[in-house]
Design an enzyme around this catalytic site. Structure first.
Site, PDB file in Angstrom:
ATOM      1  N   HIS A   1       0.816  -1.215   0.000  1.00  0.00           N
ATOM      2  CA  HIS A   1       0.000   0.000   0.000  1.00  0.00           C
ATOM      3  C   HIS A   1       0.851   1.266   0.000  1.00  0.00           C
ATOM      4  CE1 HIS A   1      -3.766   1.975   0.058  1.00  0.00           C
ATOM      5  NE2 HIS A   1      -4.433   1.074   0.748  1.00  0.00           N
ATOM      6  N   ARG A   2       2.154   1.127   0.213  1.00  0.00           N
ATOM      7  CA  ARG A   2       3.020   2.305   0.177  1.00  0.00           C
ATOM      8  C   ARG A   2       3.277   2.768  -1.252  1.00  0.00           C
ATOM      9  NH1 ARG A   2       8.086  -0.031   3.382  1.00  0.00           N
ATOM     10  NH2 ARG A   2       7.595  -1.693   1.881  1.00  0.00           N
TER      11      ARG A   2
END
Length: 476
Positions: free
Chosen positions: A447-448
């Site tokens: 998700h980064r």
């Protein structure tokens, strides 16, 4: 330095990829054996792969440094060799040219490729095979059948059936029937056979020329007929079970298993992963594959190759997922090329061999590369460099008969596409209920590197291409 005047120590060579140690799996020679230049002397396991290590010296073995299961650091002595004229005793017949070969020189040890020779016409001498001693009257040996059905042979091919090998001594080629010696190249194999109560004369060797290998002995010892022969009163229902009252089984985390554990643990610690999934109608994909293979049956294309092609199309449209996070530099690095990892289950654990710059390959080239790479991974012949550097992984867990999964990302990559089994399911087509070939796709992403919009867009692109392969043509 050598341990004695005239002897030479062969040091554990640099195995590449920053590997600093290796665990000894099996010695292929014993003290007193005569070895040739480039003869494999030991099998070692690193954090990347299991490799055979050839020795650049010829002579007689005077010392082995380390036992099976021991971890040796790179640059430390592995084996000590003495020249034959310094080792004492008569020189065995056929070994007169060993010193000549050694004088010709040997290059740096290359794992999996041996060492270099000087003359262009020089032929590599084959190692001599030791003959297993005949059973004596004081050593009763129970009759043992061949490995059970499904036991992997050399190259990973299972036996077609479980019919035991006929009783009786074996020929020099390892075939039962005619009286004669049994070819065994390793004293470890002979010792293992004695410890397990396995009759070497009853085994069919799977090594080159019928040589009996360690795997042959272990398979025979594990076969039900072997256990019943060793314990005639044991009920068949208990064959293969731990003895009553036995202790816990303790398995050390070493080699590849330890590397897998460390990498997956680091992935879970560092990567905030999210998994999304979608069910898709794969009927069109199967039909497309059938049409391709019908047109050119000599170069078949697998479903995995088509899925790899679809992933490459998706990564071209959504390059954010072909990336990794540089935590020290506090930055996201998107890779210029797609180094596609393919998760492969092997006898030694889960490996992820990498196809570098996969985007440059045609679909047929992808199919050929996938077949060659997965076969080499299962055979344990891939060099360590082929197991690192991936930027995106494709995981076909459907081969295990499951529909879905939430896999762990292969650190330091940013995403992984999983594919479940393809099964018949009811599906609505043009308002009508029909039976279609359905599979589940899952995308696990970091998700980064992106948000749900990018991840969802990629997965939807893949799903659309699976359902309508014609869409793929517009993107390649």
């Amino acid at each position: 330095m050598s341990t004695a005047v005239g002897t030479r120590d062969f040091l554990l060579p640099d195995l590449g990829e920053g590997l600093s140690e290796a665990e000894i799996v099996e010695w292929r020679v014993a003290v007193g054996d005569v070895v040739t230049v480039d003869q494999t002397v030991v099998e070692v396991e690193t954090a990347k792969a299991v490799v055979d290590v050839p020795c650049p010296y010829a002579g007689r073995v005077v010392a082995l440094h380390g036992a099976a299961g021991e971890v040796r650091p790179v640059g430390q002595p592995l084996i000590t060799i003495a020249p034959l004229d310094d080792a004492g005793g008569d020189e065995p017949p056929g070994h007169a040219t060993y010193r000549e070969e050694e004088r010709a020189g040997s290059g740096n040890v290359l794992i999996g490729y041996g060492t270099g020779h000087g003359g262009p016409g020089r032929r590599r001498r084959r190692p001599r095979l030791a003959l297993a001693p005949e059973p004596t009257a004081t050593e009763p040996v129970p009759t043992v059948g061949s490995p059970a059905a499904g036991t992997p042979l050399a190259g990973g091919t299972p036996l077609a059936g479980g019919t035991p090998v006929a009783d009786g001594p074996a020929t020099a080629a390892g075939r039962p029937g005619t009286a004669g010696p049994v070819l065994v190249i390793s004293p470890i194999v002979r010792r293992l056979a004695r410890e397990r109560g396995v009759d070497l004369a009853a085994l069919r060797g799977t090594g080159p020329g019928g040589v009996i290998r360690r795997a042959d002995v272990e398979a025979a010892a594990a076969a039900p007929v072997a256990r019943l022969a060793a314990v005639p009163d044991a009920p068949e229902a208990h064959v293969g079970l731990a003895p009553v009252g036995g202790g816990d089984v303790v398995i050390r985390l070493t080699g590849i298993r330890k590397a897998i554990a460390d990498k997956l643990s680091r992935s879970r610690r560092e990567i905030p992963e999210v998994t999304i999934w979608v069910d898709v109608d794969a009927t069109g994909l199967l039909e497309t594959r059938a049409a391709i293979n019908a047109a050119t049956p000599d170069a078949p294309v697998s479903i995995l190759a088509l899925l790899a092609r679809i992933c490459l199309s998706g990564l071209r449209k959504y390059p954010q997922l072909n990336a990794h996070v540089d935590t020290e530099g506090q930055r996201i690095v998107q890779s210029a090329g797609v180094h596609l990892g393919i998760a492969a289950q092997t006898d030694r654990g889960l490996l992820v061999p990498v196809l570098r710059d996969a985007q440059r390959l045609t679909t047929r080239e992808l199919a050929a590369a996938l077949a060659e790479t997965t076969a080499a991974a299962r055979a344990g012949t891939l060099p360590p460099a082929r197991l690192t550097g991936g930027t995106f992984t494709l995981n076909n867990y459907g081969v295990f008969g499951v529909d879905g999964s939430t896999p762990i990302i292969n650190h330091p990559e940013a995403a992984l596409l999983g594919v479940g089994r393809i099964v018949d399911k009811p599906w609505v087509v043009d308002g009508q209920l029909a039976v279609r070939k359905v599979t589940q796709l899952s995308l696990t992403f970091d998700h980064r590197v992106c948000d749900g919009g990018v991840a969802g867009g990629f997965l939807r692109h893949v799903a659309d291409c699976v359902e309508q392969p014609a869409l793929l043509v517009a993107n390649v």
